[in-house]
Design an enzyme around this catalytic site. Structure first.
Site, PDB file in Angstrom:
ATOM      1  N   TYR A  89       0.876  -1.179   0.000  1.00 17.36           N
ATOM      2  CA  TYR A  89       0.000   0.000   0.000  1.00 17.36           C
ATOM      3  C   TYR A  89       0.916   1.232   0.000  1.00 17.36           C
ATOM      4  CZ  TYR A  89      -4.005   2.836   1.700  1.00 17.36           C
ATOM      5  OH  TYR A  89      -4.983   3.777   1.866  1.00 17.36           O
ATOM      6  N   LYS A 100      -6.258  -0.424  -2.532  1.00 17.06           N
ATOM      7  CA  LYS A 100      -7.296   0.036  -1.600  1.00 17.06           C
ATOM      8  C   LYS A 100      -8.230  -1.110  -1.226  1.00 17.06           C
ATOM      9  CE  LYS A 100      -6.778   4.556  -0.989  1.00 17.06           C
ATOM     10  NZ  LYS A 100      -6.855   5.293   0.269  1.00 17.06           N
ATOM     11  N   GLU A 146     -11.616   7.319  -5.919  1.00 15.61           N
ATOM     12  CA  GLU A 146     -10.223   7.392  -5.477  1.00 15.61           C
ATOM     13  C   GLU A 146      -9.365   8.170  -6.470  1.00 15.61           C
ATOM     14  OE1 GLU A 146      -7.141   6.942  -2.908  1.00 15.61           O
ATOM     15  OE2 GLU A 146      -9.174   6.180  -2.559  1.00 15.61           O
ATOM     16  N   ASP A 147      -8.624   9.163  -5.960  1.00 19.06           N
ATOM     17  CA  ASP A 147      -7.606   9.892  -6.725  1.00 19.06           C
ATOM     18  C   ASP A 147      -8.135  10.561  -7.989  1.00 19.06           C
ATOM     19  OD1 ASP A 147      -5.689   9.420  -4.848  1.00 19.06           O
ATOM     20  OD2 ASP A 147      -4.835   7.686  -5.846  1.00 19.06           O
ATOM     21  N   ASP A 150     -10.165  10.295  -0.609  1.00 16.87           N
ATOM     22  CA  ASP A 150      -9.209  11.397  -0.546  1.00 16.87           C
ATOM     23  C   ASP A 150      -9.796  12.591   0.186  1.00 16.87           C
ATOM     24  OD1 ASP A 150      -7.210  10.120  -2.381  1.00 16.87           O
ATOM     25  OD2 ASP A 150      -8.893  10.279  -3.755  1.00 16.87           O
ATOM     26  N   ASN A 170       1.365  13.228   0.579  1.00 21.76           N
ATOM     27  CA  ASN A 170       2.009  12.012   0.098  1.00 21.76           C
ATOM     28  C   ASN A 170       2.575  12.258  -1.288  1.00 21.76           C
ATOM     29  OD1 ASN A 170       1.572   9.991   2.141  1.00 21.76           O
ATOM     30  ND2 ASN A 170      -0.602  10.108   1.652  1.00 21.76           N
TER      31      ASN A 170
END
Length: 573
Positions: free
Chosen positions: A108, A180, A251-252, A275, A424
């Site tokens: 991850y 995920k 996601e993202d 997020d 990140n």
């Protein structure tokens, strides 16, 4: 392919399986490798296809862990784990469960960011679904390619525009969705056949990818506007038709689309953006834990968030909600929030604000008499100097943005400043924890977005808690599915944050982390599933049940990692 059954005599689970031989060995969920019994080998035509010895799952774990230890880099280790996942899912999850602290950062975050960037060069075996814009008319057919045996309850979808801190990664973003969903299983016990990773390939603006002869995605610049919206709508409509009660995890997605997509569907179906909402919930949980240490109230905080994108604004939303629940009006809470983007602090004279940023724009009278350089953007340093915040959060991906000067300034008036550099990957972090501790003489309450080693300072050890969304999203998803919730709402997210604060290690020892330990992730996920279920019921988005039924429903949706007996089923039935 397979169907779960229970023995009427002893209640033990078994699978009726309709495939055999090589086909069975190539099914990553059903494959047991050397753990097939002699009886199963005869019944499923496996004799001679695997070595003679029958091993237990524990014996298999010993072997693959030895193989893992021989890998020299995190990328090599990730590739090894991915190949194991593609071969034998039960063995993969048992291995990670037994070496959780060691392996989660490899499979991850943060290693997954590097894996995404090398996706096209290292591609081996597909997992999940790849849906490209030219296939818009075929989305229903693509979704129907998923066998009925895979009773999908949770989908993680990305369009790969904003992967971690590395931006547009095209079709390689599927790796994020895969990782995920593996965490859903690893942390909360989601059945591996009830999750589905998807990448929506809407093109890429990453020139390196478009020029890479090995790129596996649609070679086209990203579609925008009405074309993009119509494609997303076609996908969501087809998904809900194929899996009527699906829980959709975004996601993202990029700054222009992440919040828009969530807002577009949040009142129509059960959907969640990790997020934004996951980051916000775990961050609020760490803040609440920090407030227990410094003995202050949520309503008394002044907050600066450096990075006013979708994640930063959603964190702000959760903090405002917590301040309101602590006695402030919404307007009073908003007056304590100072958000900064690439154009400086958000204020009323800006004309480029996104719709979700506008409520955080400070009125002119707030800053007109500040000590600052007039005629230029209002910088982070100027905001800290004039506001004197008690909480500083970074979601900017600007390496080193929290300078020694800024941090020391904050520590000069705040006895225990709360500073969270959350960006990140590690290379984009706003400040290193070791520096924050040194610059504040050990007074800082710190949590990060990426994992960091403990810091030693003045003979004392400072554990660094990671605001890892994995503390939230697996348990939240489990609670949603177990409670049959029809929506994800703010009440459920606040409930998650409270569980995080209650499970924080610092509750046991003021010298420990503001977050729970990753070794307790299964317990934390269960508590979050319970809190989520209760909040869903109390807020009217899930059917009412008794406390006992809540626990029974959660347990019924938890997969226990282990092999079960197989019985041959005639594929013609």
């Amino acid at each position: 392919m397979f169907k779960e059954k229970k023995n009427n005599f002893d209640g033990k689970k078994y699978y009726e399986v309709s495939i055999s031989g090589k086909q069975l060995l190539l099914n990553s969920f059903l494959n047991k490798d050397t753990a097939f019994t002699l009886e199963e080998r005869r019944e499923f035509k496996l004799d001679g296809l695997i070595p003679n010895v029958v091993e237990t799952l524990d014996e298999q774990v010993v072997r693959v862990y030895g193989q893992y230890l021989k890998k020299e880099t995190d990328i090599e280790r990730n590739i090894f784990l991915t190949q194991l996942y593609d071969r034998n899912e039960t063995l993969f999850f048992r291995l990670l469960q037994e070496h959780l602290i060691e392996m989660v950062p490899v499979f991850y975050t943060p290693t997954v960011g590097d894996v995404v960037q090398q996706f096209n060069q290292n591609f081996r075996r597909p997992r999940g679904l790849f849906i490209s814009y030219p296939q818009m008319s075929q989305i229903e057919d693509i979704l129907n390619n998923i066998p009925d045996a895979y009773d999908v309850r949770a989908v993680c979808v990305t369009d790969s525009e904003a992967i971690l801190g590395i931006g547009d990664q095209g079709v390689g973003g599927i790796v994020i969705s895969i990782a995920k969903l593996a965490m859903y299983t690893l942390c909360a016990g989601f059945h591996p056949t009830k999750v589905l990773p998807i990448v929506l390939d809407v093109g890429t603006n990453n020139k390196e990818l478009l020029q890479n002869p090995l790129y596996l995605g649609w070679r086209h610049e990203r579609i925008r506007g009405e074309q993009y919206d119509d494609f997303i709508d076609a996908f969501v409509s087809a998904l809900r038709k194929r899996f009527s009660n699906v829980y959709l995890h975004w996601e993202d997605f990029g700054r222009q689309t992440a919040r828009k997509n969530l807002d577009r569907y949040k009142d129509e179906m059960c959907t969640f953006n990790d997020d934004m909402q996951g980051t916000a919930a775990v961050t609020l949980g760490a803040i609440l834990a920090g407030l227990k240490v410094n003995g202050t109230k949520m309503r008394d905080q002044k907050v600066v968030i450096h990075g006013a994108g979708t994640a930063g604004c959603c964190i702000a939303d959760q903090i405002v909600a917590a301040m309101v629940s602590d006695g402030l009006s919404e307007q009073e809470a908003l007056s304590r929030m100072y958000l900064i983007d690439m154009h400086g602090m958000l204020h009323a004279n800006m004309d480029h604000l996104e719709y979700f940023q506008k409520k955080y724009a400070q009125p002119v009278e707030v800053y007109e008499n500040w000590d600052r350089v007039k005629g230029k953007i209002i910088s982070l340093s100027e905001v800290v100097k004039n506001v004197k915040p008690t909480i500083l959060i970074g979601t900017s991906t600007q390496t080193g943005a929290f300078t020694e000067e800024i941090v020391k300034m904050m520590a000069s008036y705040c006895d225990r400043p709360i500073i969270f550099p959350l960006s990140n990957p590690t290379s984009r972090c706003e400040a290193l924890p070791a520096n924050l501790i040194e610059w504040t003489n050990g007074k800082v309450l710190v949590a990060t977005g990426s994992p960091f080693q403990d810091v030693r300072y003045n003979g004392k050890v400072f554990p660094i808690g990671q605001c890892n969304n994995a503390f939230v999203f697996p348990g939240l998803g489990l609670g949603v599915v177990a409670s049959k919730a029809t929506r994800v709402n703010n009440e459920m997210l606040v409930a998650c944050a409270k569980v995080i604060s209650e499970c924080a290690q610092i509750n046991r020892d003021p010298n420990l982390s503001l977050l729970p330990s990753l070794t307790d992730i299964a317990e934390v996920s269960y508590k979050i599933a319970h809190a989520t279920s209760l909040a869903a019921q109390n807020s009217g988005v899930a059917p009412k049940t008794t406390e006992q039924e809540i626990h029974e429903n959660i347990h019924a949706n938890i997969w226990k990692t282990g092999y079960v007996k197989y019985i041959q089923k005639d594929s013609s039935n």
